[in-house]
Scaffold this active site. Structure first.
Site, short mmCIF file in Angstrom:
data_model
loop_
_atom_site.label_atom_id
_atom_site.label_comp_id
_atom_site.label_asym_id
_atom_site.label_seq_id
_atom_site.Cartn_x
_atom_site.Cartn_y
_atom_site.Cartn_z
N HIS A 57 -19.11 4.36 2.45
CA HIS A 57 -18.00 5.30 2.30
C HIS A 57 -16.72 4.86 2.98
O HIS A 57 -15.62 5.06 2.46
CB HIS A 57 -18.45 6.65 2.88
CG HIS A 57 -17.40 7.71 2.87
ND1 HIS A 57 -16.92 8.24 1.70
CD2 HIS A 57 -16.74 8.34 3.87
CE1 HIS A 57 -16.01 9.16 2.00
NE2 HIS A 57 -15.87 9.22 3.29
N LEU A 83 -7.79 10.64 7.42
CA LEU A 83 -6.49 11.12 6.94
C LEU A 83 -5.55 11.26 8.13
O LEU A 83 -4.38 10.91 8.09
CB LEU A 83 -6.66 12.45 6.21
CG LEU A 83 -7.61 12.43 5.00
CD1 LEU A 83 -7.65 13.80 4.33
CD2 LEU A 83 -7.19 11.38 3.98
N GLY A 93 -0.84 4.44 -0.22
CA GLY A 93 -1.73 5.58 0.01
C GLY A 93 -1.15 6.40 1.15
O GLY A 93 0.06 6.33 1.43
N LEU A 94 -1.99 7.15 1.83
CA LEU A 94 -1.44 8.00 2.89
C LEU A 94 -0.77 7.17 3.97
O LEU A 94 0.32 7.51 4.44
CB LEU A 94 -2.53 8.89 3.46
CG LEU A 94 -2.85 10.07 2.55
CD1 LEU A 94 -3.99 10.90 3.12
CD2 LEU A 94 -1.63 10.96 2.33
N ALA A 95 -1.39 6.08 4.38
CA ALA A 95 -0.81 5.28 5.46
C ALA A 95 0.46 4.57 4.98
O ALA A 95 1.52 4.68 5.60
CB ALA A 95 -1.83 4.28 5.98
N ARG A 128 -21.87 11.59 11.08
CA ARG A 128 -22.37 10.98 9.85
C ARG A 128 -23.45 9.93 10.08
O ARG A 128 -24.41 9.84 9.32
CB ARG A 128 -21.20 10.33 9.12
CG ARG A 128 -20.27 11.36 8.62
CD ARG A 128 -19.05 10.76 7.99
NE ARG A 128 -18.24 11.84 7.48
CZ ARG A 128 -17.07 11.69 6.88
NH1 ARG A 128 -16.58 10.47 6.72
NH2 ARG A 128 -16.40 12.72 6.45
N HIS A 169 -22.02 7.39 4.45
CA HIS A 169 -21.83 8.85 4.46
C HIS A 169 -23.12 9.56 4.01
O HIS A 169 -23.70 9.19 3.00
CB HIS A 169 -20.68 9.20 3.51
CG HIS A 169 -20.15 10.59 3.69
ND1 HIS A 169 -20.92 11.70 3.44
CD2 HIS A 169 -18.95 11.04 4.09
CE1 HIS A 169 -20.19 12.78 3.69
NE2 HIS A 169 -18.99 12.40 4.09
N GLU A 185 -6.82 2.67 6.98
CA GLU A 185 -8.19 2.14 6.98
C GLU A 185 -8.22 0.62 7.06
O GLU A 185 -9.24 0.03 7.42
CB GLU A 185 -8.91 2.64 5.71
CG GLU A 185 -10.42 2.48 5.81
CD GLU A 185 -11.19 3.11 4.65
OE1 GLU A 185 -10.67 4.04 4.00
OE2 GLU A 185 -12.33 2.67 4.42
N GLY A 226 0.84 -1.20 0.00
CA GLY A 226 0.00 0.00 0.00
C GLY A 226 0.87 1.24 0.00
O GLY A 226 1.86 1.32 0.74
C1 LIG Z 1 -14.45 10.18 -1.77
C2 LIG Z 1 -13.77 10.11 -0.44
C3 LIG Z 1 -13.47 11.26 0.25
C4 LIG Z 1 -12.84 11.21 1.49
N1 LIG Z 1 -12.57 12.38 2.15
C5 LIG Z 1 -11.94 12.32 3.35
C6 LIG Z 1 -11.60 13.51 4.04
O1 LIG Z 1 -11.87 14.63 3.59
N2 LIG Z 1 -10.98 13.40 5.25
C7 LIG Z 1 -10.67 12.19 5.79
O2 LIG Z 1 -10.09 12.15 6.88
N3 LIG Z 1 -10.95 11.05 5.13
C8 LIG Z 1 -11.57 11.08 3.94
N4 LIG Z 1 -11.87 9.91 3.28
C9 LIG Z 1 -11.36 8.64 3.82
C10 LIG Z 1 -9.87 8.51 3.49
O3 LIG Z 1 -9.62 9.05 2.21
C11 LIG Z 1 -9.38 7.07 3.50
O4 LIG Z 1 -9.83 6.42 4.65
C12 LIG Z 1 -7.86 7.04 3.50
O5 LIG Z 1 -7.33 7.84 2.47
C13 LIG Z 1 -7.36 5.62 3.34
O6 LIG Z 1 -5.96 5.67 3.24
P1 LIG Z 1 -5.11 4.32 3.27
O7 LIG Z 1 -3.69 4.72 3.08
O8 LIG Z 1 -5.48 3.54 4.47
O9 LIG Z 1 -5.64 3.50 2.00
P2 LIG Z 1 -5.65 3.85 0.43
O10 LIG Z 1 -5.39 5.26 0.13
O11 LIG Z 1 -6.90 3.22 -0.09
O12 LIG Z 1 -4.42 3.05 -0.13
C14 LIG Z 1 -4.44 1.66 -0.27
C15 LIG Z 1 -3.15 1.24 -0.92
O13 LIG Z 1 -3.06 -0.17 -0.85
C16 LIG Z 1 -2.78 -0.71 -2.13
N5 LIG Z 1 -3.41 -2.02 -2.20
C17 LIG Z 1 -4.66 -2.39 -1.82
N6 LIG Z 1 -4.84 -3.69 -1.99
C18 LIG Z 1 -3.69 -4.18 -2.48
C19 LIG Z 1 -3.27 -5.47 -2.86
N7 LIG Z 1 -4.04 -6.55 -2.74
N8 LIG Z 1 -2.01 -5.60 -3.36
C20 LIG Z 1 -1.19 -4.52 -3.49
N9 LIG Z 1 -1.54 -3.28 -3.11
C21 LIG Z 1 -2.78 -3.12 -2.62
C22 LIG Z 1 -3.32 0.30 -3.11
O14 LIG Z 1 -2.66 0.17 -4.35
C23 LIG Z 1 -3.02 1.60 -2.38
O15 LIG Z 1 -1.71 2.00 -2.64
C24 LIG Z 1 -12.52 9.96 2.05
C25 LIG Z 1 -12.84 8.79 1.37
C26 LIG Z 1 -13.47 8.85 0.15
C27 LIG Z 1 -13.87 7.59 -0.52
#
Ligand SMILES: Cc1cc2nc3c(=O)[nH]c(=O)nc-3n(C[C@H](O)[C@H](O)[C@H](O)COP(=O)(O)OP(=O)(O)OC[C@H]3O[C@@H](n4cnc5c(N)ncnc54)[C@H](O)[C@@H]3O)c2cc1C
Length: 637
Positions: A401, A441, A42-44, A330, A266, A425, A40
């Site tokens: 959501h 976030l 993403g932000l985390a 929410r 949401h 998440e 992953g």
């Molecule tokens: C439309 C929308 C708006 C939002 N707005 C807000 C906001 O304003 N404020 C807030 O706090 N939260 C908001 N959220 C929630 C927030 O965006 C997410 O909870 C957060 O960004 C999740 O981050 P993450 O790093 O955990 O996962 P993600 O950003 O989903 O990253 C997941 C990563 O894992 C990788 N991955 C997944 N499965 C696999 C696999 N099997 N093999 C290899 N790689 C894999 C992906 O490629 C990706 O790089 C929003 C959510 C949505 C849907």
């Protein structure tokens, strides 16, 4: 199995500092000897990989997109919370902690939430230093706005693109490490299995999405930051690729799955428009700062909104919750919208919609100000619906959501498999039964930038994992398992598309384990899912081959996992005979229709363990204790 949270004892304000001091360190010269796998970006995951690389570890980072920049975090719109108290409106670390525990309906772990609130202030400093262009006030200070469940303004934002800007910050930090050679990036790789050797997480099995090649990657620890499972509902605000596969396959290898039924619906999304829709669009919660939610008082009133006079409108959130008004959390706003629509007050063709009206705000502040705050969201709304929200109120309805459930982790963010850490998440998170807006976030970046860099070092220093070969028996077995699933999916030769199965599954989960649940409905879902899953394996048709870019195959594997997860969600929801946060069991509600908790019997985290194919999962409970925020009936009146 006994679940130990490992939250340090002593005063909560000192726990994290004390814990950090007690954690074992690895000397800088030795860090490069350790391989850490981060799935992953993403932000985390991006924040974790960048921070671990900066510390000097050897990091391998995987994602399924073509670039870490496209992780779903990029979609986040409204903002990120932090207890900076820039507005001098009474915010503090304790208040953010308090709001989050209360907002989660007293089903989160106090120790973790307090640490989250503490670390929130560091996140903003770090992101500003990276150049994240947060909105600023006239004098140059960072601006804030309000989100649901809080009476202070603590949400930092970059217009309606906060996730994108934060991700660019994390991405730059990650690229820097890729440039230094401490992080190796593996885009377009799907993690299909976890390798567990002698009870420790020691690697992953991936499938290249370009050519289907299955590979083994071994390491000293594995970090999963793979996002949430909201797409189990088929229609959701999540990116289409969001999936549960990584955490689900880890569950099948022994990691406990916590609170799977805690999902967030949401309140402000663009309503469903037709049978063939595959995605829903969020309209950020930030809009509730200035938009007013209402429905016609008369059921079935089909007049255009401008023709409905003020005294024939029901601003039901302001009426029912005068203290928080449109900014109730929410879960409460979603249920209230559903109740209005169920009672015939819904608007739009389907009747499944309520108005979000900016007329007052435009009159008060001017169109220019509203455009400055939410311009891109208004544009997005107009592109999708063909209606101009500066002139006509938006129509909105709740949609899936976010998922508060996920793999169980302790205070160190380690799952029940030693060496397997879960962030963002993907873990069962600090949000209890309902997440407050702008807190995801915050949690993802807290986990990645500020927690895992400490706790993983302690694990490596104490566990001292021995080297594992890529052809170890456990690795070979995991490869065979991943290959077998792919082969089975391709050999199906049935008649139905993957999407048709996913849509049908999603509807079952939405109808019976969505915004409202009851015993009969959950039992019905549990009787419908297994035969549909069986049919999926007999009758799904996956076109194309393994050795090519094949999104139908990718999707099929993910839907196969959603089938199993959906069943676990329903089991969990059935088992929890109370209402709390987003888990609203219709049998358990107050006379005013609010969620009615049962703290005597259900003040615990429900962690489910896989017992093998066809066998019921085992439930282990982690009791929750509240020493600082006394559980009470949540009130936003
Ligand atoms: C439309 C929308 C708006 C939002 N707005 C807000 C906001 O304003 N404020 C807030 O706090 N939260 C908001 N959220 C929630 C927030 O965006 C997410 O909870 C957060 O960004 C999740 O981050 P993450 O790093 O955990 O996962 P993600 O950003 O989903 O990253 C997941 C990563 O894992 C990788 N991955 C997944 N499965 C696999 C696999 N099997 N093999 C290899 N790689 C894999 C992906 O490629 C990706 O790089 C929003 C959510 C949505 C849907």
């Amino acid at each position: 199995m006994e679940l130990r949270s490992n939250v340090p004892s002593g005063p909560i304000e000192q726990s994290w500092d004390k814990h950090k001091f007690e954690l074992k360190l690895i000397n800088p010269a030795n860090k490069r000897k350790y391989n850490i796998i981060v799935v992953g970006s993403g932000l985390a995951g991006g924040a974790a990989a960048a921070s671990l690389g900066e510390l000097g570890y050897n990091v391998q980072c995987f994602c399924y997109q073509d670039s870490p920049r496209r992780a779903h975090s990029i979609a986040a719109q409204g903002g990120i919370n932090a207890a900076k108290n820039y507005h001098n409106d009474g915010d503090s670390v304790f208040r953010l902690f308090y709001d989050t525990v209360k907002g989660g309906d007293f089903r989160a772990r106090e120790g973790n939430v307090y640490r989250l609130a503490q670390v929130s202030v560091n996140i903003i400093d770090q992101c500003v230093a990276q150049g994240v262009p947060f909105a600023r006030e006239y004098g140059g200070l960072l601006d804030n706005r309000s989100f649901g469940g809080a009476q202070v303004s603590r949400t930092f934002y970059a217009r309606g693109q906060t996730g994108q800007q934060l991700l660019l910050g994390a991405y730059q930090a990650l690229e820097r490490q890729i440039g230094h050679g401490t992080v190796k990036m593996y885009p377009r790789m799907d993690m299909l299995d976890l390798i567990v050797v002698d009870g420790q997480a020691r690697g992953i099995v991936t499938r290249s999405l370009y050519d289907g090649k299955i590979e083994v990657h071994v390491g000293d620890a594995v970090v999963l930051a793979t996002g949430g499972y909201g797409n189990v509902f088929y229609l959701s605000t999540n990116a289409k690729g969001c999936n549960a596969t990584a955490i689900w396959r880890a569950y099948r290898r022994g990691a406990l799955f916590a609170n799977p039924c805690f999902t967030q619906i949401h309140p402000t999304c663009i309503p469903v428009a037709g049978e063939y829709q595959s995605k829903l669009t969020l309209m950020s919660e930030s809009l509730r700062n200035d938009g007013r939610i209402w429905v016609p008082k008369k059921p079935g009133d089909k007049r255009p909104p401008a023709s409905i006079p003020e005294n024939e409108r029901d601003y039901y959130l302001e009426r029912r919750y005068p203290s928080f008004g449109n900014l109730v959390p929410r879960d409460i706003a979603s249920r209230a919208a559903k109740a209005e629509c169920d009672a015939g007050h819904g608007v739009g063709e389907s009747g499944l919609g309520v108005y979000l009206d900016f007329t007052d705000a435009i009159q008060r502040l001017g169109k220019h100000k509203i455009a400055e705050r939410y311009g891109n969201l208004f544009e997005m709304y107009e592109r999708i619906t063909g209606e101009d929200p500066y002139k006509v109120p938006m129509r909105i309805y709740p949609a899936s959501h976010y998922t508060m459930g996920g793999l169980w982790v302790d205070y160190n963010l380690m799952s029940t498999i030693p060496g397997l850490f879960v962030l963002g998440e993907a873990n069962f998170s600090d949000h209890g039964a309902n997440r407050l807006g702008a807190s995801a976030l915050m949690q993802g970046l807290a986990d990645g930038y500020f927690i895992i860099p400490y706790t993983i070092g302690n694990y490596l220093a104490t566990a001292k994992p021995a080297k594992v070969a890529a052809d170890a028996p456990a690795a070979k077995e995991a490869v065979a398992n991943a290959a077998a699933i792919t082969k089975k999916l391709l050999n199906g030769n049935g008649k139905r598309t993957v999407d048709s199965f996913h849509r049908e599954l999603g509807k079952i989960v939405w109808d019976y384990c969505g915004m409202a649940r009851n015993e009969a409905g959950l039992k019905k879902a549990l009787s419908l899912i297994p035969p549909l899953r069986e049919e999926f394996w007999k009758n799904v048709r996956v076109l194309g081959a393994n050795e090519e870019f094949n999104q139908s195959l990718e999707k099929a594997g993910r839907v196969a996992d959603f089938f199993e997860l959906a069943e676990l969600m329903c089991l969990d929801a059935l088992d929890r005979k109370e209402s709390c946060g987003g888990h609203f069991r219709e049998e358990y509600q107050t006379p005013e229709g609010e969620a009615l908790r049962d703290d005597t019997n259900y003040s615990y985290v429900a962690a489910w363990g896989y017992q093998g194919q066809g066998r019921a999962p085992a439930l282990t409970k982690e009791s929750l204790t509240f020493n600082y925020v006394k559980p009470s009936q949540r009130s936003y009146k």
